[in-house]
Enzyme design. Sequence first.
Site, PDB file in Angstrom:
ATOM      1  N   SER A 105      12.607-168.959   1.936  1.00 26.60           N
ATOM      2  CA  SER A 105      11.969-169.123   0.469  1.00 26.60           C
ATOM      3  C   SER A 105      13.460-168.586  -0.663  1.00 26.60           C
ATOM      4  CB  SER A 105      10.701-168.168  -0.011  1.00 26.60           C
ATOM      5  OG  SER A 105      10.748-168.079  -1.322  1.00 26.60           O
ATOM      6  N   SER A 132      10.838-170.753  -5.272  1.00 29.72           N
ATOM      7  CA  SER A 132      10.096-170.203  -6.155  1.00 29.72           C
ATOM      8  C   SER A 132      10.252-170.495  -7.596  1.00 29.72           C
ATOM      9  CB  SER A 132      10.515-168.635  -6.014  1.00 29.72           C
ATOM     10  OG  SER A 132      10.261-167.852  -5.193  1.00 29.72           O
ATOM     11  N   LEU A 133       9.408-171.418  -7.928  1.00 29.46           N
ATOM     12  CA  LEU A 133       9.722-172.267  -9.054  1.00 29.46           C
ATOM     13  C   LEU A 133       8.819-171.443 -10.460  1.00 29.46           C
ATOM     14  CD1 LEU A 133      10.697-174.895 -10.324  1.00 29.46           C
ATOM     15  CD2 LEU A 133       8.430-175.891 -10.166  1.00 29.46           C
ATOM     16  N   HIS A 134       7.548-171.218 -10.286  1.00 31.15           N
ATOM     17  CA  HIS A 134       6.929-170.231 -11.351  1.00 31.15           C
ATOM     18  C   HIS A 134       6.821-170.578 -12.789  1.00 31.15           C
ATOM     19  CE1 HIS A 134       6.837-167.580  -7.911  1.00 31.15           C
ATOM     20  NE2 HIS A 134       8.038-167.171  -7.820  1.00 31.15           N
ATOM     21  N   CYS A 146       8.775-159.284 -10.037  1.00 36.47           N
ATOM     22  CA  CYS A 146       8.737-158.648  -8.535  1.00 36.47           C
ATOM     23  C   CYS A 146       9.362-157.263  -8.342  1.00 36.47           C
ATOM     24  CB  CYS A 146       9.728-159.644  -8.132  1.00 36.47           C
ATOM     25  SG  CYS A 146      10.278-159.046  -6.083  1.00 36.47           S
ATOM     26  N   CYS A 187      17.318-156.489  -4.160  1.00 35.14           N
ATOM     27  CA  CYS A 187      17.718-158.059  -4.506  1.00 35.14           C
ATOM     28  C   CYS A 187      18.570-157.904  -5.691  1.00 35.14           C
ATOM     29  CB  CYS A 187      16.204-158.981  -4.819  1.00 35.14           C
ATOM     30  SG  CYS A 187      16.797-160.325  -5.089  1.00 35.14           S
ATOM     31  N   CYS A 213      13.617-160.920 -10.856  1.00 33.88           N
ATOM     32  CA  CYS A 213      12.455-161.805 -11.329  1.00 33.88           C
ATOM     33  C   CYS A 213      11.694-160.691 -12.072  1.00 33.88           C
ATOM     34  CB  CYS A 213      11.943-162.525 -10.348  1.00 33.88           C
ATOM     35  SG  CYS A 213      13.160-163.562  -9.397  1.00 33.88           S
ATOM     36  N   GLU A 232      11.498-153.383   4.208  1.00 36.42           N
ATOM     37  CA  GLU A 232      10.164-153.569   4.864  1.00 36.42           C
ATOM     38  C   GLU A 232       9.872-155.056   5.280  1.00 36.42           C
ATOM     39  OE1 GLU A 232       7.405-150.872   1.949  1.00 36.42           O
ATOM     40  OE2 GLU A 232       7.724-152.760   1.184  1.00 36.42           O
ATOM     41  N   GLY A 284      14.468-159.506  -0.972  1.00 39.86           N
ATOM     42  CA  GLY A 284      15.939-160.048  -0.981  1.00 39.86           C
ATOM     43  C   GLY A 284      15.858-161.733  -1.324  1.00 39.86           C
ATOM     44  N   GLU A 285      17.400-162.047  -1.524  1.00 43.27           N
ATOM     45  CA  GLU A 285      17.233-163.541  -1.855  1.00 43.27           C
ATOM     46  C   GLU A 285      18.155-164.075  -0.477  1.00 43.27           C
ATOM     47  OE1 GLU A 285      16.667-166.321  -3.627  1.00 43.27           O
ATOM     48  OE2 GLU A 285      17.929-167.032  -2.240  1.00 43.27           O
ATOM     49  N   CYS A 344       6.794-161.638   7.894  1.00 41.66           N
ATOM     50  CA  CYS A 344       7.424-162.025   6.483  1.00 41.66           C
ATOM     51  C   CYS A 344       8.851-160.924   6.585  1.00 41.66           C
ATOM     52  CB  CYS A 344       6.558-161.475   5.290  1.00 41.66           C
ATOM     53  SG  CYS A 344       7.467-161.654   3.824  1.00 41.66           S
ATOM     54  N   ASN A 399       0.533-160.070  -8.072  1.00 39.62           N
ATOM     55  CA  ASN A 399       0.232-158.910  -7.283  1.00 39.62           C
ATOM     56  C   ASN A 399       0.907-157.825  -8.084  1.00 39.62           C
ATOM     57  OD1 ASN A 399      -1.168-159.821  -4.897  1.00 39.62           O
ATOM     58  ND2 ASN A 399       0.800-160.564  -4.474  1.00 39.62           N
ATOM     59  N   CYS A 436       3.004-160.286  -1.546  1.00 44.21           N
ATOM     60  CA  CYS A 436       4.017-160.988  -2.004  1.00 44.21           C
ATOM     61  C   CYS A 436       4.505-159.942  -3.201  1.00 44.21           C
ATOM     62  CB  CYS A 436       3.733-162.075  -2.669  1.00 44.21           C
ATOM     63  SG  CYS A 436       3.375-163.589  -1.409  1.00 44.21           S
TER      64      CYS A 436
HETATM   65  N1  SAH Z   1      13.557-163.891  -3.019  1.00 45.95           N
HETATM   66  C1  SAH Z   1      13.109-165.000  -2.543  1.00 45.95           C
HETATM   67  C2  SAH Z   1      12.176-164.681  -1.364  1.00 45.95           C
HETATM   68  C3  SAH Z   1      11.185-163.321  -1.742  1.00 45.95           C
HETATM   69  S1  SAH Z   1       9.882-163.288  -2.520  1.00 45.95           S
HETATM   70  C4  SAH Z   1      12.328-165.774  -3.592  1.00 45.95           C
HETATM   71  O1  SAH Z   1      12.161-165.248  -4.702  1.00 45.95           O
HETATM   72  O2  SAH Z   1      11.841-166.847  -3.297  1.00 45.95           O
HETATM   73  C5  SAH Z   1       8.574-164.275  -1.871  1.00 45.95           C
HETATM   74  C6  SAH Z   1       7.604-164.868  -3.026  1.00 45.95           C
HETATM   75  O3  SAH Z   1       6.701-163.776  -3.599  1.00 45.95           O
HETATM   76  C7  SAH Z   1       8.432-165.612  -4.217  1.00 45.95           C
HETATM   77  O4  SAH Z   1       8.013-166.803  -4.488  1.00 45.95           O
HETATM   78  C8  SAH Z   1       8.552-164.608  -5.111  1.00 45.95           C
HETATM   79  O5  SAH Z   1       8.629-165.180  -6.378  1.00 45.95           O
HETATM   80  C9  SAH Z   1       7.113-164.058  -4.939  1.00 45.95           C
HETATM   81  N2  SAH Z   1       6.531-162.932  -5.860  1.00 45.95           N
HETATM   82  C10 SAH Z   1       7.307-161.901  -6.300  1.00 45.95           C
HETATM   83  N3  SAH Z   1       6.760-160.898  -6.978  1.00 45.95           N
HETATM   84  C11 SAH Z   1       5.773-161.366  -6.648  1.00 45.95           C
HETATM   85  C12 SAH Z   1       4.265-160.580  -7.454  1.00 45.95           C
HETATM   86  N4  SAH Z   1       4.371-159.589  -7.896  1.00 45.95           N
HETATM   87  N5  SAH Z   1       3.216-161.311  -7.170  1.00 45.95           N
HETATM   88  C13 SAH Z   1       3.100-162.267  -6.482  1.00 45.95           C
HETATM   89  N6  SAH Z   1       4.205-162.994  -6.036  1.00 45.95           N
HETATM   90  C14 SAH Z   1       5.494-162.534  -6.221  1.00 45.95           C
HETATM   91 FE1  SF4 Z   2      14.531-161.309  -5.621  1.00 46.37          FE
HETATM   92 FE2  SF4 Z   2      12.687-163.008  -4.672  1.00 46.37          FE
HETATM   93 FE3  SF4 Z   2      12.172-160.665  -6.173  1.00 46.37          FE
HETATM   94 FE4  SF4 Z   2      13.256-162.501  -7.564  1.00 46.37          FE
HETATM   95  S1  SF4 Z   2      11.376-162.856  -6.214  1.00 46.37           S
HETATM   96  S2  SF4 Z   2      13.809-160.476  -7.572  1.00 46.37           S
HETATM   97  S3  SF4 Z   2      14.701-163.492  -5.975  1.00 46.37           S
HETATM   98  S4  SF4 Z   2      13.061-160.840  -4.114  1.00 46.37           S
END
Ligand code: SAH
Ligand code: SF4
Length: 443
Positions: free
Chosen positions: A271, A293-295, A156, A149, A153, A129, A239-240, A142, A372, A415
């Site tokens: 990212s 993506s620190l989180h 995600c 991926c 995480c 997508e 994806g990463e 985006c 989200n 996201c």
């Molecule tokens: N894989 C890469 C880039 C894609 S994700 C990464 O992880 O950085 C883009 C951003 O959306 C990342 O910061 C990811 O952690 C965040 N993200 C993933 N799932 C999410 C969700 N359900 N709600 C909000 N942000 C989310």
């Molecule tokens: Fe992959 Fe980024 Fe989603 Fe983590 S947040 S599963 S690295 S796409």
Amino acid sequence: MTDIAPPTAAGSVMPIPGPSDPMVVPRKTPQRADGLIELVGLDRPAIAAALEAIGLPAKTARMRSSQLWHWIYHRGATDFAAMANIAKDHRALFARHFAVGRPEIVTAQASSDGTRKWLLRFADGEEAECVFIPDATRGTLCVSSQVGCTLNCRFCHTGTMKLVRNLTPGEIIGQVMLARDALGEWPGATPAPITRPVVNDAADDDEDDDVWVPGAHNPGNNYTPEGRMLTNIVMMGMGEPLYNFENVKAALQIVMDGEGLGLSKRRITLSTSGVVPMMARAGAEIGVNLAVSLHAVSKEIRDEIVPLNRKYGIEQLLQACADYPGINNARRITFEYVMLAGKNDSDEDAHELVRLIRKYRLPAKVNLIPFNPWPGSFYECSSDERIRAFSDIIFRAGISAPVRRPRGRDIMAACGQLKSASEKISRADLDKRAAEKELSWTL
Ligand code: SAH
Ligand code: SF4
């Protein structure tokens, strides 16, 4: 061997090596069902090599490759017949051997907030997508770097996908070209009318922190002097990107080429979830803005929600950020921080985040992302009050901490909501899948 040799494994979906070996995947030309060679995704030398392979002398091949480059990447032409400055017999020859294609659009959706999402299908039937987010002063695409991926995480949706493969340079850049088609942005094209938000950002210097007025319609396509709507690219789709380094690099180099798509590196953000060994190369060889993506700020919580943390810990990650080439106060690193109720959103977490940013003297801003939800997700988004309190602590320390407004939630385009196939999967299966993926890369 040239880049245009047909891939042997095209069509197959292969496991991607895990973090212990962030493998570079060789570039391949996608194989089309009609046997033509796809030119989108090839750089100048590869186009010249393709022309030589069909019998053009080296010098002619070089000259024609520059012309093709201009038509393909600068003008958006898909038909050789339209390439007026190329001799007719060569146009006919090219049409017999080559194609200038686009990914197939499976579905195109538009959100009530103007966000658009395309589900794309590639030559081997795999899907990914891509999302366009129009804003007050810019339009951001985006872009996905992989089908699925390998990381998982916990918050995600993309991470729950079972099958994963890297996208080729052509498939990555194809997303940008398709968006330009849809927006009518190639030179000479009629700009497509587009719904975009009206914002109130008077006392606000942060471009991400806009106030969205739903339903507003503004057909003026004038983000840039050239009338471009697509002004920014974020590698934040599925994806990463740092596990598909070579292909992402090749695609972004075409995007940044002044005679290609011509987008400045300052308008592109990559990212990563923290693939530490590839970060320095990303800075040196691609040079785009970095988002991380620190989180979470503790090992315990980050290990749980971003399992890659077990391989590359927070301190290692922050040191790699401090070493990222070209960062300074004008070019800050963005830390993405998803707000999960009761998990990572306390005042103490916010103070710790400030301490860490200071400890590593990072020119940084923090992007707070309200979680989200997706079907089967098991976290809750922090309350508005909690997010505000968290943001205030960071702001008071002199660090910008805007809250990213969810865009396109109604079409599952926000996201972390991207996932190409809607599988029905139980919580137990999700846990099993996560455990399998982790096992494959912690070994
Ligand atoms: N894989 C890469 C880039 C894609 S994700 C990464 O992880 O950085 C883009 C951003 O959306 C990342 O910061 C990811 O952690 C965040 N993200 C993933 N799932 C999410 C969700 N359900 N709600 C909000 N942000 C989310
Ligand atoms: Fe992959 Fe980024 Fe989603 Fe983590 S947040 S599963 S690295 S796409």
